[in-house]
Design an enzyme around this catalytic site. Sequence first.
Site, PDB file in Angstrom:
ATOM      1  N   ASN A  90     -56.836 -29.804  12.503  1.00 27.19           N
ATOM      2  CA  ASN A  90     -55.509 -29.764  13.145  1.00 27.19           C
ATOM      3  C   ASN A  90     -55.568 -30.343  14.558  1.00 27.19           C
ATOM      4  O   ASN A  90     -54.657 -31.042  14.986  1.00 27.19           O
ATOM      5  CB  ASN A  90     -54.955 -28.338  13.162  1.00 27.19           C
ATOM      6  CG  ASN A  90     -54.309 -27.976  11.840  1.00 27.19           C
ATOM      7  OD1 ASN A  90     -53.233 -28.459  11.518  1.00 27.19           O
ATOM      8  ND2 ASN A  90     -54.991 -27.166  11.048  1.00 27.19           N
ATOM      9  N   HIS A 144     -50.059 -21.490  10.905  1.00 29.95           N
ATOM     10  CA  HIS A 144     -50.505 -20.572   9.845  1.00 29.95           C
ATOM     11  C   HIS A 144     -50.373 -21.286   8.496  1.00 29.95           C
ATOM     12  O   HIS A 144     -49.335 -21.892   8.224  1.00 29.95           O
ATOM     13  CB  HIS A 144     -49.663 -19.286   9.861  1.00 29.95           C
ATOM     14  CG  HIS A 144     -50.118 -18.311   8.839  1.00 29.95           C
ATOM     15  ND1 HIS A 144     -51.287 -17.579   8.978  1.00 29.95           N
ATOM     16  CD2 HIS A 144     -49.617 -17.983   7.617  1.00 29.95           C
ATOM     17  CE1 HIS A 144     -51.462 -16.830   7.906  1.00 29.95           C
ATOM     18  NE2 HIS A 144     -50.464 -17.059   7.064  1.00 29.95           N
ATOM     19  N   ASP A 156     -46.475 -13.782  19.445  1.00 28.35           N
ATOM     20  CA  ASP A 156     -46.123 -12.573  20.187  1.00 28.35           C
ATOM     21  C   ASP A 156     -47.224 -11.542  19.930  1.00 28.35           C
ATOM     22  O   ASP A 156     -48.282 -11.896  19.410  1.00 28.35           O
ATOM     23  CB  ASP A 156     -44.714 -12.070  19.811  1.00 28.35           C
ATOM     24  CG  ASP A 156     -44.622 -11.612  18.365  1.00 28.35           C
ATOM     25  OD1 ASP A 156     -45.683 -11.505  17.695  1.00 28.35           O
ATOM     26  OD2 ASP A 156     -43.498 -11.355  17.895  1.00 28.35           O
ATOM     27  N   GLY A 161     -47.610  -9.237  17.779  1.00 26.17           N
ATOM     28  CA  GLY A 161     -47.944  -8.922  16.388  1.00 26.17           C
ATOM     29  C   GLY A 161     -48.815 -10.019  15.782  1.00 26.17           C
ATOM     30  O   GLY A 161     -49.136 -11.004  16.445  1.00 26.17           O
TER      31      GLY A 161
HETATM   32  C1  GAR Z   1     -56.102 -24.120   9.203  1.00 22.03           C
HETATM   33  O1  GAR Z   1     -55.795 -24.129   7.831  1.00 22.03           O
HETATM   34  C2  GAR Z   1     -55.191 -23.155   9.932  1.00 22.03           C
HETATM   35  O2  GAR Z   1     -53.898 -23.139   9.431  1.00 22.03           O
HETATM   36  C3  GAR Z   1     -55.892 -21.844   9.670  1.00 22.03           C
HETATM   37  O3  GAR Z   1     -57.269 -22.144   9.849  1.00 22.03           O
HETATM   38  C4  GAR Z   1     -57.485 -23.507   9.438  1.00 22.03           C
HETATM   39  C5  GAR Z   1     -58.242 -24.239  10.529  1.00 22.03           C
HETATM   40  O4  GAR Z   1     -58.617 -25.527  10.113  1.00 22.03           O
HETATM   41  N1  GAR Z   1     -55.446 -20.814  10.556  1.00 22.03           N
HETATM   42  C6  GAR Z   1     -55.282 -19.551  10.190  1.00 22.03           C
HETATM   43  O5  GAR Z   1     -55.555 -19.138   9.091  1.00 22.03           O
HETATM   44  C7  GAR Z   1     -54.728 -18.622  11.273  1.00 22.03           C
HETATM   45  N2  GAR Z   1     -54.239 -17.403  10.694  1.00 22.03           N
HETATM   46  P1  GAR Z   1     -59.032 -26.653  11.157  1.00 22.03           P
HETATM   47  O6  GAR Z   1     -60.087 -26.057  12.089  1.00 22.03           O
HETATM   48  O7  GAR Z   1     -59.600 -27.762  10.319  1.00 22.03           O
HETATM   49  O8  GAR Z   1     -57.790 -27.086  11.905  1.00 22.03           O
END
Ligand code: GAR
Length: 203
Positions: free
Chosen positions: A14, A110, A147, A149
């Site tokens: 990301n 997410h 936030d 939560g």
């Molecule tokens: C991604 O899929 C992101 O949405 C998730 O971790 C991954 C990181 O991938 N995040 C969560 O699950 C947060 N609750 P990356 O390091 O290749 O971007």
Amino acid sequence: MLRVCVCVSGGGTNLQALMDAIDSETVTNTQIVRVISNNKGAYALERAKKKDIDAVVVSPKDYENRELFNDALLQSVDEAKPDLVVLAGFLVVIPPKMIQKYEGRIINIHPALIPSFCGKGYYGLRVHEAVLARGVKVTGATVHYVDEGTDTGPILLQKAVEVLPEDTPQTLQRRVMEQAEWIILPQAVNMIANGYGKDMRDK
Ligand code: GAR
């Protein structure tokens, strides 16, 4: 220029999508000023260094207790003087002090359509395992403000992705990234860099 601090824990795809979108000017008015990882081995750090972006490690392993780690994390964010903090696969509970200080200025990606498959325990591959176990036919990704939560803050953007009968958690994770996360995270940053939510940040 929107000064962005990106927090990561793992592969950093990301982060890569955001850096690429800045390079191609799909995202404008934006500068990544620091990447922070809680994990020394995160490949995301290499991705940042390749682009000459300041990349630092703040690991709980280097602190005696959670409070000291939380203070160090907040200090590292403060040093970057960010307008926006982006949690891009950051698997750390954000300290309440930081949430208060940066209210309306922290966003998270997410890998599901909130309010489904979110909250405590839903992160990374676990989300996609739960999606397959429930048998839903559509999933996706959400960018939301952070936030106090877990995954409860106001939603900025969502994008749906089809679940296929032959999916494994891994193939589904990849499709959600390609078809949703890598698109809506840069899009959300671009919106903010160009005025979206300004009132909230100026409060
Ligand atoms: C991604 O899929 C992101 O949405 C998730 O971790 C991954 C990181 O991938 N995040 C969560 O699950 C947060 N609750 P990356 O390091 O290749 O971007």
